[in-house]
Write a protein that holds these residues in place. Structure first.
Motif, PDB file in Angstrom:
ATOM      1  N   ILE A   3      13.715 -22.166  22.313  1.00  0.00           N
ATOM      2  CA  ILE A   3      13.620 -20.927  21.535  1.00  0.00           C
ATOM      3  C   ILE A   3      15.017 -20.593  21.031  1.00  0.00           C
ATOM      4  O   ILE A   3      15.975 -20.528  21.813  1.00  0.00           O
TER       5      ILE A   3
ATOM      6  N   VAL B   7      17.568 -18.082  18.602  1.00  0.00           N
ATOM      7  CA  VAL B   7      17.802 -16.804  17.928  1.00  0.00           C
ATOM      8  C   VAL B   7      19.160 -16.871  17.252  1.00  0.00           C
ATOM      9  O   VAL B   7      19.943 -17.801  17.475  1.00  0.00           O
TER      10      VAL B   7
ATOM     11  N   LEU C  27      11.280 -16.729  29.858  1.00  0.00           N
ATOM     12  CA  LEU C  27      11.598 -16.666  28.422  1.00  0.00           C
ATOM     13  C   LEU C  27      10.311 -16.806  27.640  1.00  0.00           C
ATOM     14  O   LEU C  27       9.531 -17.743  27.857  1.00  0.00           O
ATOM     15  N   THR C  28      10.077 -15.864  26.748  1.00  0.00           N
ATOM     16  CA  THR C  28       8.909 -15.904  25.864  1.00  0.00           C
ATOM     17  C   THR C  28       9.355 -15.592  24.448  1.00  0.00           C
ATOM     18  O   THR C  28      10.467 -15.079  24.226  1.00  0.00           O
ATOM     19  N   ALA C  29       8.475 -15.894  23.497  1.00  0.00           N
ATOM     20  CA  ALA C  29       8.787 -15.646  22.086  1.00  0.00           C
ATOM     21  C   ALA C  29       7.521 -15.315  21.334  1.00  0.00           C
ATOM     22  O   ALA C  29       6.417 -15.750  21.689  1.00  0.00           O
ATOM     23  N   ASP C  30       7.670 -14.496  20.300  1.00  0.00           N
ATOM     24  CA  ASP C  30       6.583 -14.189  19.384  1.00  0.00           C
ATOM     25  C   ASP C  30       7.168 -14.035  17.993  1.00  0.00           C
ATOM     26  O   ASP C  30       8.335 -14.391  17.758  1.00  0.00           O
TER      27      ASP C  30
ATOM     28  N   GLY D 110      10.392 -11.790  17.868  1.00  0.00           N
ATOM     29  CA  GLY D 110      11.638 -12.288  18.428  1.00  0.00           C
ATOM     30  C   GLY D 110      11.411 -12.902  19.787  1.00  0.00           C
ATOM     31  O   GLY D 110      10.304 -13.366  20.107  1.00  0.00           O
ATOM     32  N   ALA D 111      12.479 -12.924  20.602  1.00  0.00           N
ATOM     33  CA  ALA D 111      12.443 -13.547  21.918  1.00  0.00           C
ATOM     34  C   ALA D 111      12.631 -12.485  22.991  1.00  0.00           C
ATOM     35  O   ALA D 111      13.234 -11.434  22.756  1.00  0.00           O
ATOM     36  N   CYS D 112      12.120 -12.762  24.191  1.00  0.00           N
ATOM     37  CA  CYS D 112      12.207 -11.842  25.318  1.00  0.00           C
ATOM     38  C   CYS D 112      12.652 -12.622  26.548  1.00  0.00           C
ATOM     39  O   CYS D 112      12.035 -13.636  26.907  1.00  0.00           O
TER      40      CYS D 112
ATOM     41  N   THR E 290      15.112  -7.999  24.807  1.00  0.00           N
ATOM     42  CA  THR E 290      14.381  -8.401  23.593  1.00  0.00           C
ATOM     43  C   THR E 290      15.409  -8.598  22.487  1.00  0.00           C
ATOM     44  O   THR E 290      16.249  -7.725  22.264  1.00  0.00           O
TER      45      THR E 290
ATOM     46  N   SER F 252      14.359 -12.258  16.089  1.00  0.00           N
ATOM     47  CA  SER F 252      14.432 -13.684  15.752  1.00  0.00           C
ATOM     48  C   SER F 252      15.390 -13.907  14.567  1.00  0.00           C
ATOM     49  O   SER F 252      15.741 -13.002  13.850  1.00  0.00           O
TER      50      SER F 252
END
Length: 474
Positions: A361, A363, A395-398, A401-403, A471, A474
């Motif tokens: 991921i 950013v 770590l996650t993303a949508d 953006g990323a979290c 948060t 992106s």
């Protein structure tokens, strides 16, 4: 279900206007109806007085009628009622029907009602079973009898009802027109108040807690002779005071920020010199007394801690001053792996768990500062939780953006401390055990770095569970 009362000022004023008009219309309607009824009743009484009881006197009161006592219906209006009473008993009763008299059957109740009519020549209202409501008058006859003459009240009631219907239609139309016009007029009159509300909402939406604020201009057309103008004038004065206070606060913060930056910058050299001299003394090959060596080691340790503190203060001062950060593609997955390796080496007694996606991921931001923010979160979890604590980095993303989240099952942060946990020099030492000293700036740096990247940082803590969540756009 009862309808709630209107809440807005325009609705209340319109409702009040319509209510007052409705009450006025109701008062006018009742007054005119009573006045018309009284007038018509007076006319009936005049007609009854003018008749003089001729129709009642013409009723047959002998065994057989003759030319003298035949009922006289000439000049009598249709539905005219006549009755003759002798010694309190009704002997004859008739009603004019098609210019002729028609005997009228009476019930005992009708006979009692006729007998109770005062013989005073004034009009009285009664109700007869076969005829309905009548206006009657009683006079004394020549044969010591009582002569009663009456006219129907139906025309009076019909006229009054017709007036009431006309008034209901006219007043209803007046209420509708007045309500519509009044609502438009009230809305136009309160338009300056809407400007005051909009300006107050605009000020309420400004980030007054931090940064340099540009206050909106004063409201125009604030006529002090009107209530709305007085409110606008008061709001303009209040905005002026707020702007002055914000300017003074911003100037004070700028001075404090410059002082912290200058002091941090000036302290770096003497602190570095102290560290250098302490390290040089510790490398001396000759005999050094134990107490001296211990003092030199303490000086070296405290100088290192002071170096970190000075660096943190200088970083916060630069971030507060709006120093630009690098804007390059940053692999968050790689940053988390590196930060976790460092944390695992520094805190081997903790259990470090990773929850990362299969694909990297990325950013846009400053890799060094983001690495520092994530490292501070892991150091915070390591420092303020006991050995054996599970620390999970996810770590996650949508599309937004990323979290990045850092969770642990330690004692947790006191609820009263959570709103200010990202403040400077805020410590939770009394709530969590710690094995090393803390400057109280680690989470403040995390908040400043993430905010500078346009992101947010939050905390959710309870006994046995604490999660810091970053948060990033992106």
């Amino acid at each position: 279900m009862r309808r709630p009362p209107p809440r807005t000022l325009s609705a209340q004023l319109t409702a009040g206007l319509v209510t007052l008009l409705a009450l006025a219309c109701l008062a006018v309607g009742i007054t005119t109806a009573l006045a018309l009824r009284g007038f018509l009743m007076g006319r009936l009484d005049e007609q009854l007085s003018a008749s003089g009881g001729r129709f009642a006197a013409s009723l047959e009161h002998e065994a057989r009628p003759d030319t003298d006592n035949r009922p006289d219906t000439r000049g009598q209006a249709e539905s005219t009622f006549g009755a003759r009473l002798l010694n309190g008993s009704v002997t004859q009763a008739a009603v004019v029907d098609d210019a002729t008299d028609r005997p009228l059957p009476l019930t005992p109740r009708d006979r009692r009602a006729l007998a109770e009519i005062p013989v005073d020549g004034h009009g009285h209202s009664i109700r007869l079973s076969a005829l309905g409501a009548y206006r009657v008058t009683a006079v004394q006859g020549d044969d010591q009898d009582t002569l009663i003459t009456g006219l129907p009240l139906h025309p009076v009631a019909e006229t009054v009802h017709r007036l009431e219907a006309v008034e209901a239609v006219l007043f209803g139309a007046a209420l509708v027109v007045t309500g519509t016009a009044g609502a438009l007029w009230v809305r136009i009159s309160l338009r300056p108040l809407q400007q005051v509300t909009a300006r107050a909402a605009e000020v309420a939406g400004l980030p007054l807690a931090s940064g340099e604020i540009t206050m909106p201009g004063p409201l125009p057309d604030t006529d002090p002779r009107t209530e709305v103008g007085q409110v606008g004038t008061a709001l303009n004065h209040m905005l002026g005071h707020i702007e002055s206070a914000l300017i003074r606060r911003q100037a004070s913060e700028e001075r404090l920020r410059h002082f912290a930056a200058d002091a941090s910058h000036e302290l770096r050299t003497p602190v570095a010199n102290i560290r250098g001299h302490a390290e040089l003394a510790l490398r001396h090959h000759g005999p050094v007394p134990g107490k001296v060596r211990h003092a030199l080691e303490r000086i070296d340790g405290e100088s290192q801690r002071m170096t970190r503190l000075v660096d943190d203060l200088l970083l916060l001062a630069r971030l507060d001053a709006g120093r630009p950060l690098e804007h390059e593609p940053v692999d968050l997955t790689l940053l988390i792996l590196n930060a976790t390796d460092d944390a695992r080496a520094a805190g081997s007694a903790h259990h470090w768990l990773l929850d990362l996606p299969e694909e990297p991921i990325t950013v846009t931001g400053d890799a060094h500062r983001l690495q520092q923010a994530i490292g501070n979160l892991l150091a915070n979890a390591r420092t303020h939780t006991p050995p054996g604590t599970d620390v999970t980095i996810a770590l996650t993303a949508d599309q937004a953006g990323a979290c990045v989240s850092v969770s642990d099952n330690g004692p947790g942060i006191p609820e009263e401390l959570q709103p200010e946990v990202f403040g400077r020099f805020v410590r939770a030492d009394h709530a969590r055990s710690r094995s090393t000293g803390s400057t109280g700036l680690g989470l403040a740096i995390v908040h400043a770095v993430i905010t500078a990247h346009g992101g947010t940082v939050t905390v959710d803590s309870s006994p046995g569970h604490t999660t810091f969540r970053l948060t990033l756009p992106s």
